[in-house]
Each structure stands twice: as structure tokens, then as C-alpha cells.
Design an enzyme around this catalytic site. Sequence first.
Site, mmCIF file in Angstrom:
data_model
loop_
_atom_site.group_PDB
_atom_site.id
_atom_site.type_symbol
_atom_site.label_atom_id
_atom_site.label_comp_id
_atom_site.label_asym_id
_atom_site.label_seq_id
_atom_site.Cartn_x
_atom_site.Cartn_y
_atom_site.Cartn_z
ATOM 1 N N LYS A 1 0.858 -1.188 0.000
ATOM 2 C CA LYS A 1 0.000 0.000 0.000
ATOM 3 C C LYS A 1 0.887 1.229 0.000
ATOM 4 O O LYS A 1 1.989 1.208 0.566
ATOM 5 C CB LYS A 1 -0.861 0.006 1.267
ATOM 6 C CG LYS A 1 -2.125 0.822 1.154
ATOM 7 C CD LYS A 1 -3.268 0.039 0.546
ATOM 8 C CE LYS A 1 -4.501 0.882 0.369
ATOM 9 N NZ LYS A 1 -5.640 0.142 -0.149
ATOM 10 N N GLY B 1 -24.615 3.103 3.945
ATOM 11 C CA GLY B 1 -23.771 3.739 2.926
ATOM 12 C C GLY B 1 -24.259 3.418 1.528
ATOM 13 O O GLY B 1 -24.232 2.268 1.102
ATOM 14 N N VAL C 1 -20.169 1.273 -3.837
ATOM 15 C CA VAL C 1 -20.437 -0.154 -3.613
ATOM 16 C C VAL C 1 -21.881 -0.356 -3.146
ATOM 17 O O VAL C 1 -22.606 -1.209 -3.670
ATOM 18 C CB VAL C 1 -19.466 -0.756 -2.573
ATOM 19 C CG1 VAL C 1 -19.789 -2.227 -2.346
ATOM 20 C CG2 VAL C 1 -18.021 -0.604 -3.018
ATOM 21 N N GLY D 1 -22.931 4.572 -1.332
ATOM 22 C CA GLY D 1 -21.898 5.089 -2.230
ATOM 23 C C GLY D 1 -21.721 4.155 -3.405
ATOM 24 O O GLY D 1 -22.653 3.454 -3.820
HETATM 25 P P1 NAD Z 1 -17.986 5.677 -1.207
HETATM 26 O O1 NAD Z 1 -17.248 6.807 -0.599
HETATM 27 O O2 NAD Z 1 -18.432 5.771 -2.620
HETATM 28 O O3 NAD Z 1 -19.305 5.359 -0.343
HETATM 29 C C1 NAD Z 1 -19.382 5.426 1.034
HETATM 30 C C2 NAD Z 1 -20.739 6.029 1.357
HETATM 31 O O4 NAD Z 1 -20.957 5.954 2.751
HETATM 32 C C3 NAD Z 1 -20.850 7.491 0.959
HETATM 33 O O5 NAD Z 1 -22.013 7.692 0.178
HETATM 34 C C4 NAD Z 1 -20.928 8.221 2.306
HETATM 35 O O6 NAD Z 1 -21.719 9.388 2.234
HETATM 36 C C5 NAD Z 1 -21.566 7.162 3.179
HETATM 37 N N1 NAD Z 1 -21.314 7.315 4.608
HETATM 38 C C6 NAD Z 1 -20.196 7.742 5.235
HETATM 39 N N2 NAD Z 1 -20.387 7.744 6.565
HETATM 40 C C7 NAD Z 1 -21.630 7.271 6.775
HETATM 41 C C8 NAD Z 1 -22.388 7.040 7.945
HETATM 42 N N3 NAD Z 1 -21.929 7.276 9.168
HETATM 43 N N4 NAD Z 1 -23.651 6.554 7.803
HETATM 44 C C9 NAD Z 1 -24.152 6.308 6.584
HETATM 45 N N5 NAD Z 1 -23.470 6.526 5.434
HETATM 46 C C10 NAD Z 1 -22.226 7.001 5.537
HETATM 47 O O7 NAD Z 1 -17.092 4.376 -0.954
HETATM 48 P P2 NAD Z 1 -17.234 2.965 -1.667
HETATM 49 O O8 NAD Z 1 -16.251 2.877 -2.754
HETATM 50 O O9 NAD Z 1 -18.670 2.678 -1.921
HETATM 51 O O10 NAD Z 1 -16.692 2.005 -0.496
HETATM 52 C C11 NAD Z 1 -17.495 1.707 0.631
HETATM 53 C C12 NAD Z 1 -16.666 0.942 1.637
HETATM 54 O O11 NAD Z 1 -16.196 -0.267 1.049
HETATM 55 C C13 NAD Z 1 -15.417 1.666 2.124
HETATM 56 O O12 NAD Z 1 -15.174 1.300 3.459
HETATM 57 C C14 NAD Z 1 -14.317 1.114 1.241
HETATM 58 O O13 NAD Z 1 -13.049 1.172 1.879
HETATM 59 C C15 NAD Z 1 -14.770 -0.317 1.085
HETATM 60 N N6 NAD Z 1 -14.280 -0.975 -0.129
HETATM 61 C C16 NAD Z 1 -14.581 -0.461 -1.334
HETATM 62 C C17 NAD Z 1 -14.132 -1.092 -2.485
HETATM 63 C C18 NAD Z 1 -14.470 -0.555 -3.852
HETATM 64 O O14 NAD Z 1 -14.286 -1.277 -4.843
HETATM 65 N N7 NAD Z 1 -14.955 0.660 -3.975
HETATM 66 C C19 NAD Z 1 -13.372 -2.267 -2.393
HETATM 67 C C20 NAD Z 1 -13.089 -2.788 -1.125
HETATM 68 C C21 NAD Z 1 -13.553 -2.125 0.003
#
Ligand code: NAD
Length: 357
Positions: A80, A179, A183, A181
Site C-alpha cells: 500500500k 452507505g 459499492v 456510495g
Molecule cells: P464511497 O465513498 O463511494 O461510499 C461510502 C458512502 O458511505 C458514501 O455515500 C458516504 O456518504 C456514506 N457514509 C459515510 N459515513 C456514513 C455514515 N456514518 N452513515 C451512513 N453513510 C455514511 O465508498 P465505496 O467505494 O462505496 O466504499 C465503501 C466501503 O467499502 C469503504 O469502506 C471502502 O473502503 C470499502 N471498499 C470499497 C471497495 C471498492 O471497490 N470501492 C473495495 C473494497 C472495500
Amino acid sequence: MEIFAAMARHGYEQVSMCHDKVTGLRAIIAIHDTTLGPALGGCRMWRYASEDAAITDALRLARGMTYKSAVAGLNLGGGKAVIIGDPLKDKSEALLRAFGRFVESLQGRYYTAEDVGTGTDDMEIIRQETRFVKGTLGKGGSGDPSPATARGVLRGIEACAEQVWGTAQLRGRTVAIQGMGNVGLNLARYLHEAGASLIVTDIYPDKADKAAKEFGAAVVSPEEILSQQCDILAPCALGAILNAETIPLLKCLVVAGSANNQLATEGDGQALERRGILYAPDYVVNAGGVINVAYEFYGFDSERACRHVDRIRDNVKTVFRLAKERGIPTYQAADLMAEQRIEMIGRLHQTYLPKTD
Ligand code: NAD
């Protein structure tokens, strides 16, 4: 910080402190273990409170990648990078290219990719200075990893359903997703298609409203999501969400979601067990993104990558089997599964193969 002591504790191979005098770049590249292959892990850009915090984060995340790739059956090690700085203010072409030159200097021991604070556009810039970058756009690139991550989480949830209710069918089950977002929204779509009822939340109400409109999801406030009566809770927002305060609130039988580092402490994994809640270890179920990116090494083929992502269901089932056999919590079984594969393949690599060219 005692860096060598920290490295020795968990067997890190290399930590590079990268400073560029032209741009002021301060980056750390941590390589945890390359037994299975080159270290792959995203580049995070963040306003760290201190250098120690940045080093600690790089170390923790690099080790996490070793375990994630090992369980996912990838021939990749864990690494990383973190860049110290505010991605909104401090990011520039020159800074990213300076970082790319440091990645190049490692000659393929570490491959970088996007992470929090960096995106696919940044990878295109970094690519001008190094071959060792993945998750790019265009020909041969795997693009946004989120749909693959969501697909993997769905497979993980199916494995949990099979374990708890004897069927992987999700029709009629209620899933609460924290969340909406990248995912979370993709996962909501998959679950809706599978016939599940959804309860969703996001700190940005418009994101949750989108899921309500598209998938008929019930929307609750961020404070309410963890105490919803549901079958499955899918944390897709933050780390450390499963802790001494939140675990007593849960009204579900399964926790399976994409968020990294969901357990605040190891004790919280045991607390979930005591409450009779099945926990699908985060790095096993959220490996879809890294699996997708890894297929860039072979010439990206989305169908093959999807088939590999679908194997997350079997991986989660193996974790549950190991946990039962050994009488250990599922998070420990996942670590064991990773360590066993690294040990086994590592020994295989000791057989001398003559160079053919
Ligand atoms: P993202 O930033 O697109 O989505 C996260 C969402 O969570 C956002 O919409 C944010 O507003 C919301 N959020 C933050 N705090 C919150 C709370 N207290 N209550 C409710 N909602 C809240 O991120 P992502 O890419 O969708 O990833 C989501 C999680 O999965 C992260 O922890 C990330 O590390 C993990 N992850 C993502 C991937 C990937 O391919 N994107 C891969 C492995 C792990």
C-alpha cells in the site's frame, strides 16, 4: 516510531519513505509480503495528523492486502502507498508523477492503484512515469472496481444465507445497507434483483433517496440503521463500525458488507459470536475489486474476472467450515486460510526452476 520493531512484528519486507524535493511529495510505500507475487495495493492520499499516523496506516493497509489477495486466490502480495496531503488542495500532476517515479524505482515489487483520495484519472497521470500501475481506464484497464466489489459482497451474503437459513436464496430477506456510495448502491441493485427488501441510509439523504426510488428501499437516518430489525446488515461506509457500543444494538443474524476493517478490535469479533451473529470477514467478502484489477495482469477479460469474483461465495463457505472445525471465530478462520495458502504456495516456490530464455 520504532519502524523496524513494527515491521518485525508482522513480517513486513520493505518500507520506502519517498521525498521529492521539487514537489514536496511525502509518500510511504509499504510492502508487506511478496511470497505469492508482486505487492498490489492502492495509493491513499490523506491529511494525516502525523507522520506516525501515515506510516501506521500504510503498514496496516499493506498487510490487509496480503491477506485479502491470499484468500481470494490471487498470485499477488500485499502493499500500500500513502501520500501525505489534502487531495483537494495538494494534488498536482507533478506530485503524482513524482510518486510514479518512486513506484517505478521498485521495479515491479509494488503495483499501485486508486484508493481513498485518488482515482482512475490520477492513475493515468502516474502511468506516465511507471508501468507498475493498475486500475486504469481504456484498453486493457479494469476501470471502476466498485461493481465487482458489490458483486462479491452479494456472493458473500449468499454464502451466509446458506449457512444460517440453509438456502442461498435472498427472496423475502431484509437487508439493511449502511452507505449508498459506489459499492452500496450497486449492492442494493443486486439485492433488489434477487428479491430482497432493503433498508438503506447515507449521510447524504439524496443518495439514500435514489435507492428508495430505484429499488423501493425504506430509508432511515444514519443513527437508526444499526438497530434495524433485519436479516442481514451490510456495512458499506466506514471502518470500525462493529464495536462495544454498536454490537449490542444489532438486530440481525448476519453481518456482511464491503467496508474495510469493520471490527474495531478483535474482541468485537468474539462479541458478535457470543450474540449468535454470523460475521463474514470483510476482506474475504470485499475482494471483488482487487480480483477485478488483478485480471489486468492477464489481459483484462471481464467475464473471467466475474467468474473469479463469484468464487467469493466458496471462499466464505470455506472460512465458515474452518471456523467450525477449529472452534474459532470467523475472522480468525479467514486469517488462518490466508496464512495457510501463503505458507503452502511459498514452499512450492522453493522448487528451483531453470530460466528458459
Ligand atoms: P464511497 O465513498 O463511494 O461510499 C461510502 C458512502 O458511505 C458514501 O455515500 C458516504 O456518504 C456514506 N457514509 C459515510 N459515513 C456514513 C455514515 N456514518 N452513515 C451512513 N453513510 C455514511 O465508498 P465505496 O467505494 O462505496 O466504499 C465503501 C466501503 O467499502 C469503504 O469502506 C471502502 O473502503 C470499502 N471498499 C470499497 C471497495 C471498492 O471497490 N470501492 C473495495 C473494497 C472495500
